[in-house]
Design an enzyme around this catalytic site. Structure first.
Site, PDB file in Angstrom:
ATOM      1  N   ASP A 119      34.324   2.114   5.867  1.00  9.25           N
ATOM      2  CA  ASP A 119      34.982   0.636   5.912  1.00  9.25           C
ATOM      3  C   ASP A 119      34.667   0.067   7.106  1.00  9.25           C
ATOM      4  O   ASP A 119      34.951  -1.144   7.241  1.00  9.25           O
ATOM      5  CB  ASP A 119      36.485   0.640   5.598  1.00  9.25           C
ATOM      6  CG  ASP A 119      36.785   1.467   4.102  1.00  9.25           C
ATOM      7  OD1 ASP A 119      36.043   0.776   3.012  1.00  9.25           O
ATOM      8  OD2 ASP A 119      37.566   2.377   4.072  1.00  9.25           O
ATOM      9  N   GLU A 124      32.974  -4.973  10.183  1.00  7.01           N
ATOM     10  CA  GLU A 124      32.295  -5.571  11.585  1.00  7.01           C
ATOM     11  C   GLU A 124      31.468  -6.759  10.865  1.00  7.01           C
ATOM     12  O   GLU A 124      31.660  -7.904  11.363  1.00  7.01           O
ATOM     13  CB  GLU A 124      31.232  -4.715  11.948  1.00  7.01           C
ATOM     14  CG  GLU A 124      31.778  -3.760  13.052  1.00  7.01           C
ATOM     15  CD  GLU A 124      30.514  -3.166  13.822  1.00  7.01           C
ATOM     16  OE1 GLU A 124      29.363  -3.620  13.670  1.00  7.01           O
ATOM     17  OE2 GLU A 124      30.630  -2.300  14.400  1.00  7.01           O
TER      18      GLU A 124
END
Length: 388
Positions: A119, A124
Site C-alpha cells: 500500500d 506515494e
C-alpha cells in the site's frame, strides 16, 4: 475466476482462481471463447472506449521483494491476452519516486495507473497527484489499480482482489469503485492524503515495530503483535471527533448501495475553514471528572474523550491488511472515518489476545470492550512523552 460467497475475511463475495481440465475435444476452445466474449462485453461496458493505456509502477524492493516476479509471471501474461490494453512499465528506484512520477504525469496519456506493490507505493502516488494544481481533474480521469505484492495489501483485500492474477482479471473487466480520501496532519510534518487508515497505540507499535522484519513477509505482523501484547501498556491521550450520520452496523460489499449514495446529505467534504478543537492547555469549561463530553467549536458539536488507550485506528476502509479487518463497518465511499478503539480500564492482556485472534473476521468490533464510532473528522492528542 468467479465470485464465491463467504470466501473473504468479511464473509462477502470475492474471486478465486480455478483451474479447469477438459477431457472432451473442443470443450476448452469453446469455454475460452465464451470467457473472451464475457471479458469483451465487460470491457466495452465499463471502459467506454476502444483502447486503454495502463501505467504500471513496480516497487522491486517492497514487502518480500517479489513484485517483479509477480508482474512477470501472474499479471503481465493475463493483460497481454486483452488486445485492447496497452501497458507501460516503470520500476521505482527510490523513496518518493512514485510521487515524482505523479507530479509530472500527463493525465491524457493514461486511463489507469496500476501499482504492483504493497500500500506504500499507491500512497506515494496519490500524494503526488494531490500536490498538483489540477489534482481534482486528474483524480477523476485516472483509475488507480492495486495489484498486491507487499506484506499487508489492505486495499486489495478490501476489493476482494488479494490474488495478483485476480487483480489482473478485474483490471481487464474494467469495473471501478469510488474511494474516499482522508486529509491528515501531524505536528510539524507536511499534510498527507490517506486512503487506508491512521493508527496509534498498539496498532501503530505493531506496524512500526515490524519494519525491520519485512523479510518475514506477513508473519512479521503476528510476531510484533504477540510481542506488544506481552509488553502490554496504556497510551494516555485525548480524542476529539465530529460525529457522522453515516450508516452504522452494515458491511461494505462489491455492489454496495451505501457507497453508491456517498456521504449522508449535508455531510460533504469539510473545507479548510473547519475550526478544530483547542489544545489541552487552552480548554475551558470542561468537567475534569467526565471521560466523555460534548464540546462546541465553531458552531459544530464535537465529542471529547480523555482516556488511556490500548488500541486506536481511524479507518477509511475495513481491511487494514489481507488478514486484519480492523473496521468491519467501514465503507469505501460513505464520507465517514471509522474510529475503533479500546481503553485501559476495559481491556486486559487476555482481551487483547482475543481481539487479535478475531481481527481477521472483524468480530472483535462487536465486543462491549471495543468502542466503534463514525466520524467526519477527528483530532488525536497524545499525552505521552515524545518517542513513546
Amino acid at each position: 475466476y468467479f465470485p464465491v460467497k463467504g470466501e473473504d475475511a468479511k464473509g462477502g463475495r470475492c474471486y478465486r482462481r480455478v483451474e479447469l481440465t477438459f477431457v472432451e475435444p473442443g470443450h476448452a476452445e469453446t469455454s475460452a471463447s465464451i470467457i473472451s466474449k464475457w471479458l469483451e462485453e465487460d470491457f466495452t461496458k465499463h471502459w467506454e472506449r476502444e483502447k486503454v493505456t495502463i501505467l504500471v509502477l513496480i516497487n522491486p524492493f517492497g514487502g518480500s521483494r517479489q513484485a517483479v516476479e509477480i508482474w512477470n509471471k501472474q499479471v503481465a501474461p493475463l493483460l497481454a491476452k486483452q488486445p485492447r490494453i496497452t501497458t507501460e512499465v516503470v520500476h521505482t528506484t527510490h523513496a518518493g519516486h512514485a510521487m515524482e512520477i505523479a507530479k509530472a504525469l500527463d493525465p491524457e496519456a493514461y486511463q489507469v495507473v496500476a501499482t504492483v506493490s504493497g500500500d506504500g507505493l499507491p500512497h506515494e502516488f496519490v500524494n503526488g497527484v494531490m500536490q498538483r494544481d489540477d489534482a481534482d481533474d486528474v483524480m477523476r480521469k485516472l483509475a488507480l489499480a492495486f495489484i498486491p505484492a507487499g506484506s499487508g495489501n489492505g486495499v486489495a483485500a478490501e476489493l476482494g482482489t488479494i490474488d495478483p492474477a485476480v487483480s489482473a482479471f478485474c483490471l481487464c473487466k474494467g469495473r471501478r469503485r469510488p474511494l474516499d480520501l482522508m486529509w491528515t496532519h501531524q505536528d510539524e510534518q507536511d499534510p498527507q492524503w490517506c486512503f487506508l487508515s491512521v493508527t496509534w497505540a498498539i496498532v501503530a507499535d505493531v506496524d512500526l515495530g515490524s519494519e525491520g522484519l519485512r523479510w518475514m513477509g506477513p508473519a512479521r505482523f503476528t510476531f510484533a503483535a504477540v510481542k506488544r501484547i506481552v509488553e502490554f501498556r496504556e497510551y494516555d491521550g485525548i480524542l476529539h471527533y465530529l460525529p457522522s450520520e453515516a450508516v452504522k452496523g452494515v458491511r461494505c460489499t462489491s455492489s454496495c448501495d451505501i457507497c453508491k449514495k456517498g456521504a449522508p446529505e449535508g455531510e460533504g467534504v469539510l473545507g479548510d475553514d473547519l475550526e478544530w478543537p483547542p489544545e489541552l492547555q487552552k480548554e475551558e469549561g470542561l468537567d475534569p471528572e467526565k471521560a466523555e463530553q460534548e464540546v462546541q467549536v465553531g458552531g459544530r458539536t464535537w465529542v471529547r474523550i480523555r482516556t488511556k488507550f490500548i488500541m486506536f485506528s481511524a479507518a477509511n476502509v475495513s481491511m487494514l491488511s489481507f488478514d486484519a479487518c480492523m473496521a468491519p463497518y467501514a465503507h469505501c465511499s460513505d464520507g465517514a472515518i471509522d474510529l475503533v478503539y479500546t481503553s485501559g480500564s476495559e481491556v486486559s492482556r487476555a482481551d487483547m489476545l482475543t481481539t487479535f485472534l478475531e481481527l481477521e473476521s472483524g468480530e472483535f468490533a462487536d465486543q462491549p470492550r471495543v468502542q466503534y464510532r463514525k466520524a467526519r473528522a477527528f483530532m488525536l492528542q497524545s499525552l505521552e512523552e515524545r518517542g513513546r
